[in-house]
Design a protein around this motif. Structure first.
Motif, PDB file in Angstrom:
ATOM      1  N   ASN A  17      32.082 -24.000  -7.606  1.00 35.87           N
ATOM      2  CA  ASN A  17      31.800 -23.195  -8.682  1.00 35.87           C
ATOM      3  C   ASN A  17      31.877 -21.546  -8.039  1.00 35.87           C
ATOM      4  OD1 ASN A  17      31.725 -24.645 -10.811  1.00 35.87           O
ATOM      5  ND2 ASN A  17      29.574 -25.020 -10.756  1.00 35.87           N
ATOM      6  N   ALA A  18      31.088 -21.809  -6.626  1.00 37.13           N
ATOM      7  CA  ALA A  18      31.207 -20.342  -5.731  1.00 37.13           C
ATOM      8  C   ALA A  18      32.498 -20.021  -5.757  1.00 37.13           C
ATOM      9  CB  ALA A  18      30.419 -20.851  -4.795  1.00 37.13           C
ATOM     10  N   VAL A  19      33.330 -20.732  -5.168  1.00 35.32           N
ATOM     11  CA  VAL A  19      34.828 -20.314  -4.884  1.00 35.32           C
ATOM     12  C   VAL A  19      35.532 -19.713  -6.113  1.00 35.32           C
ATOM     13  CG1 VAL A  19      36.940 -21.023  -4.225  1.00 35.32           C
ATOM     14  CG2 VAL A  19      35.031 -21.751  -2.636  1.00 35.32           C
ATOM     15  N   GLN A  20      35.572 -20.419  -7.398  1.00 37.44           N
ATOM     16  CA  GLN A  20      35.849 -20.243  -8.436  1.00 37.44           C
ATOM     17  C   GLN A  20      35.437 -18.750  -8.911  1.00 37.44           C
ATOM     18  OE1 GLN A  20      35.207 -23.327 -11.083  1.00 37.44           O
ATOM     19  NE2 GLN A  20      37.022 -24.496 -10.394  1.00 37.44           N
ATOM     20  N   ALA A  21      33.978 -18.563  -9.044  1.00 34.36           N
ATOM     21  CA  ALA A  21      33.291 -17.329  -9.043  1.00 34.36           C
ATOM     22  C   ALA A  21      33.850 -16.154  -8.284  1.00 34.36           C
ATOM     23  CB  ALA A  21      31.908 -17.438  -9.195  1.00 34.36           C
ATOM     24  N   LYS A  22      34.000 -16.419  -7.042  1.00 33.57           N
ATOM     25  CA  LYS A  22      34.597 -15.293  -5.887  1.00 33.57           C
ATOM     26  C   LYS A  22      35.881 -14.937  -6.479  1.00 33.57           C
ATOM     27  CE  LYS A  22      35.307 -14.487  -1.285  1.00 33.57           C
ATOM     28  NZ  LYS A  22      35.086 -14.956   0.029  1.00 33.57           N
ATOM     29  N   ASP A  23      36.779 -15.788  -6.819  1.00 33.33           N
ATOM     30  CA  ASP A  23      38.185 -15.679  -7.433  1.00 33.33           C
ATOM     31  C   ASP A  23      38.181 -14.884  -8.406  1.00 33.33           C
ATOM     32  OD1 ASP A  23      39.225 -16.829  -5.108  1.00 33.33           O
ATOM     33  OD2 ASP A  23      39.582 -18.785  -6.008  1.00 33.33           O
ATOM     34  N   LEU A  24      37.394 -15.298  -9.438  1.00 31.49           N
ATOM     35  CA  LEU A  24      37.188 -14.549 -10.764  1.00 31.49           C
ATOM     36  C   LEU A  24      36.636 -13.179 -10.609  1.00 31.49           C
ATOM     37  CD1 LEU A  24      35.538 -17.214 -13.082  1.00 31.49           C
ATOM     38  CD2 LEU A  24      38.183 -16.406 -13.023  1.00 31.49           C
ATOM     39  N   VAL A  25      35.920 -12.667  -9.796  1.00 31.98           N
ATOM     40  CA  VAL A  25      35.314 -11.464  -9.549  1.00 31.98           C
ATOM     41  C   VAL A  25      36.620 -10.413  -8.731  1.00 31.98           C
ATOM     42  CG1 VAL A  25      33.878 -10.249  -7.902  1.00 31.98           C
ATOM     43  CG2 VAL A  25      32.837 -12.052  -9.211  1.00 31.98           C
ATOM     44  N   ALA A  26      37.216 -11.286  -7.922  1.00 30.68           N
ATOM     45  CA  ALA A  26      38.486 -10.489  -7.333  1.00 30.68           C
ATOM     46  C   ALA A  26      39.464 -10.196  -8.523  1.00 30.68           C
ATOM     47  CB  ALA A  26      39.062 -11.307  -6.264  1.00 30.68           C
ATOM     48  N   ARG A  27      39.622 -11.081  -9.272  1.00 33.68           N
ATOM     49  CA  ARG A  27      40.713 -10.847 -10.350  1.00 33.68           C
ATOM     50  C   ARG A  27      40.152  -9.924 -11.321  1.00 33.68           C
ATOM     51  NH1 ARG A  27      45.654 -10.082 -11.786  1.00 33.68           N
ATOM     52  NH2 ARG A  27      46.000 -11.126 -13.862  1.00 33.68           N
TER      53      ARG A  27
END
Length: 74
Positions: A10-20
């Motif tokens: 979830n942390a990795v997905q959240a980081k990717d979403l923030v970048a996007r």
């Protein structure tokens, strides 16, 4: 252990979403600024066109005067 793995995913997905989200925000700002840039370029081109038209009118008048003088003298 599964819970810890889930948190990491979830942390990795959240980081990717923030970048996007950041990428999309920057793209949106760029697109939002384009109409103003295009409008400024259009206004500049209109000024240049008006100046060129004025130059053409002056050149035509000078040519007409030169032709009249040539006809009188010639």
């Amino acid at each position: 252990m599964q819970w810890n793995l889930g948190v990491q995913v979830n942390a990795v997905q959240a980081k990717d979403l923030v970048a996007r989200i950041q990428e999309l925000t920057e793209a949106n700002q760029l697109l939002a600024s384009q109409p103003a840039t295009v409008e400024a370029a259009r206004a500049q081109l209109e000024r240049e066109l008006a100046e060129t038209q004025d130059d053409m009118i002056s050149a035509r008048a000078a040519l007409r005067n030169m032709m009249r003088k040539q006809n009188r003298d010639g």
